[in-house]
Scaffold this motif. Structure first.
Motif, PDB file in Angstrom:
ATOM      1  N   PHE A  11      14.047  20.817   6.588  1.00 56.73           N
ATOM      2  CA  PHE A  11      12.895  20.687   5.681  1.00 56.73           C
ATOM      3  C   PHE A  11      12.827  19.262   5.131  1.00 56.73           C
ATOM      4  O   PHE A  11      11.749  18.674   5.009  1.00 56.73           O
ATOM      5  N   ILE A  36      24.819  21.301  -0.257  1.00 43.67           N
ATOM      6  CA  ILE A  36      23.948  22.284  -0.920  1.00 43.67           C
ATOM      7  C   ILE A  36      23.979  23.560  -0.100  1.00 43.67           C
ATOM      8  O   ILE A  36      23.719  23.542   1.107  1.00 43.67           O
ATOM      9  N   PRO A  38      23.311  28.161  -0.611  1.00 39.98           N
ATOM     10  CA  PRO A  38      22.717  29.138  -1.542  1.00 39.98           C
ATOM     11  C   PRO A  38      23.677  29.529  -2.661  1.00 39.98           C
ATOM     12  O   PRO A  38      23.249  30.086  -3.669  1.00 39.98           O
ATOM     13  N   GLY A  52      17.049  25.040  -7.130  1.00 40.88           N
ATOM     14  CA  GLY A  52      18.287  24.510  -6.543  1.00 40.88           C
ATOM     15  C   GLY A  52      18.191  24.297  -5.050  1.00 40.88           C
ATOM     16  O   GLY A  52      19.189  24.415  -4.330  1.00 40.88           O
ATOM     17  N   MET A  53      16.982  23.974  -4.569  1.00 38.65           N
ATOM     18  CA  MET A  53      16.808  23.776  -3.124  1.00 38.65           C
ATOM     19  C   MET A  53      16.255  22.381  -2.856  1.00 38.65           C
ATOM     20  O   MET A  53      15.551  21.809  -3.691  1.00 38.65           O
ATOM     21  N   LEU A  54      16.594  21.870  -1.694  1.00 37.54           N
ATOM     22  CA  LEU A  54      16.040  20.587  -1.295  1.00 37.54           C
ATOM     23  C   LEU A  54      15.229  20.764  -0.019  1.00 37.54           C
ATOM     24  O   LEU A  54      15.422  21.752   0.701  1.00 37.54           O
ATOM     25  N   ASP A  67       7.993  22.472  -2.614  1.00 34.85           N
ATOM     26  CA  ASP A  67       8.938  22.323  -1.554  1.00 34.85           C
ATOM     27  C   ASP A  67       8.365  21.391  -0.480  1.00 34.85           C
ATOM     28  O   ASP A  67       7.421  20.651  -0.786  1.00 34.85           O
ATOM     29  N   SER A  68       8.886  21.473   0.764  1.00 31.60           N
ATOM     30  CA  SER A  68       8.511  20.448   1.744  1.00 31.60           C
ATOM     31  C   SER A  68       7.006  20.385   2.036  1.00 31.60           C
ATOM     32  O   SER A  68       6.476  19.282   2.180  1.00 31.60           O
ATOM     33  N   PRO A  69       6.262  21.511   2.121  1.00 28.26           N
ATOM     34  CA  PRO A  69       4.822  21.357   2.382  1.00 28.26           C
ATOM     35  C   PRO A  69       4.106  20.605   1.260  1.00 28.26           C
ATOM     36  O   PRO A  69       3.202  19.811   1.514  1.00 28.26           O
ATOM     37  N   ASP A 106      12.920  28.981   8.139  1.00 27.28           N
ATOM     38  CA  ASP A 106      13.498  29.808   7.069  1.00 27.28           C
ATOM     39  C   ASP A 106      14.468  30.840   7.650  1.00 27.28           C
ATOM     40  O   ASP A 106      15.575  31.041   7.141  1.00 27.28           O
ATOM     41  N   TYR A 113      23.349  30.293   7.350  1.00 26.70           N
ATOM     42  CA  TYR A 113      24.164  30.598   6.173  1.00 26.70           C
ATOM     43  C   TYR A 113      24.976  31.873   6.411  1.00 26.70           C
ATOM     44  O   TYR A 113      26.149  31.959   6.045  1.00 26.70           O
TER      45      TYR A 113
HETATM   46  N1  LIG Z   1      10.581  26.337   1.545  1.00 28.09           N
HETATM   47  C1  LIG Z   1      11.537  25.282   1.305  1.00 28.09           C
HETATM   48  C2  LIG Z   1      12.866  25.628   1.962  1.00 28.09           C
HETATM   49  C3  LIG Z   1      13.948  24.622   1.588  1.00 28.09           C
HETATM   50  C4  LIG Z   1      15.343  25.087   1.998  1.00 28.09           C
HETATM   51  O1  LIG Z   1      15.564  26.203   2.452  1.00 28.09           O
HETATM   52  N2  LIG Z   1      16.306  24.183   1.811  1.00 28.09           N
HETATM   53  C5  LIG Z   1      17.673  24.500   2.053  1.00 28.09           C
HETATM   54  C6  LIG Z   1      18.364  23.339   2.751  1.00 28.09           C
HETATM   55  S1  LIG Z   1      17.781  23.170   4.414  1.00 28.09           S
HETATM   56  C7  LIG Z   1      18.349  24.700   0.717  1.00 28.09           C
HETATM   57  O2  LIG Z   1      18.071  23.983  -0.217  1.00 28.09           O
HETATM   58  N3  LIG Z   1      19.258  25.689   0.617  1.00 28.09           N
HETATM   59  C8  LIG Z   1      19.960  25.973  -0.587  1.00 28.09           C
HETATM   60  C9  LIG Z   1      19.645  27.350  -1.078  1.00 28.09           C
HETATM   61  O3  LIG Z   1      19.121  28.191  -0.297  1.00 28.09           O
HETATM   62  O4  LIG Z   1      19.949  27.613  -2.232  1.00 28.09           O
HETATM   63  C10 LIG Z   1      10.957  23.950   1.797  1.00 28.09           C
HETATM   64  O5  LIG Z   1      10.066  23.957   2.664  1.00 28.09           O
HETATM   65  O6  LIG Z   1      11.348  22.898   1.275  1.00 28.09           O
END
Ligand SMILES: N[C@@H](CCC(=O)N[C@@H](CS)C(=O)NCC(=O)O)C(=O)O
Length: 202
Positions: A11, A36, A38, A52-54, A67-69, A106, A113
């Motif tokens: 992403f 990072i 979950p 808490g996501m990147l 998020d990314s979009p 996704d 994971y």
């Molecule tokens: N819908 C989000 C998905 C982002 C995502 O899943 N990022 C993962 C890293 S590739 C993450 O931060 N995982 C940590 C978690 O699930 O808590 C996007 O498009 O940015």
């Protein structure tokens, strides 16, 4: 601007590709906050994204986007880029393709994971099988739609390329190419773009 990213995140790669395509390298700093997952608790990331996501993008005014979009559309707006058409038909085709490829991502990230982090005794093969079936159907849909992909890539095509790249990176034993000749050929062509070639996850 400050992009919180991870080198292996597909992403975040979408966003990095857009930055390169739009020539915004000098305006976006990249910050890797460390591992990072979950079940991690990263203070840098949590401070800007409560989920808490990147990726997450800190703007110069202190606001943060995810998020990314959303980040990709914002950067395209800043640079007046071509990746999110304004006209309805091409716009929703591009957003729809992005959603399909993001959906495959996704599912793939969740499976990664599951395999890499969840204790063996807690793994659920039925769940794994169903996620893999969804991924296969999604990849088949990409093969079917491939002949209609834009010659000059929009956000949909960029996302598809990052998705296929992530499949190669994390699932090398489950090659998506057999039975998908059009997608295979399209991918090898689009990978010649500098933005994609220079961001291949390692
Ligand atoms: N819908 C989000 C998905 C982002 C995502 O899943 N990022 C993962 C890293 S590739 C993450 O931060 N995982 C940590 C978690 O699930 O808590 C996007 O498009 O940015």
């Amino acid at each position: 601007m400050n992009l919180i990213f991870a080198p292996a995140s597909p992403f975040a790669r979408k966003v990095r590709v857009l930055i390169l395509e739009l020539g915004l390298q000098d305006r976006v700093r990249l910050q890797d906050p460390g591992a990072i997952t979950p079940v991690s608790n990263n203070a840098v990331l949590n401070a800007v994204n409560p989920l808490g996501m990147l990726p997450a993008l800190e703007l110069d005014n202190g606001e943060c986007l995810y998020d990314s979009p959303v980040i990709c559309e914002y950067l395209n707006h800043v640079a007046n880029g071509p990746f999110f058409p304004a006209e309805a038909d091409p716009r929703f085709r591009a957003l729809g393709l992005q959603a399909l490829a993001d959906g495959i991502l996704d599912l793939s990230v969740a499976l990664r994971y599951e395999a890499a982090m969840r204790p063996q005794e807690l793994q659920w093969p039925t769940w794994v099988d169903h996620q893999n079936e969804k991924i296969e159907r999604g990849l088949d849909a990409l093969e079917t739609r491939c002949s209609q992909f834009e010659a000059s890539p929009l956000i949909g095509e960029i996302t598809v390329a990052c998705t296929l790249g992530y499949r190669d990176f994390r699932f090398p034993d489950s090659d998506w190419r057999p039975g998908r000749p059009a997608l295979t050929q399209w991918f090898s062509q689009i990978m010649q773009r500098d933005s994609l070639a220079s961001t291949v996850p390692t």
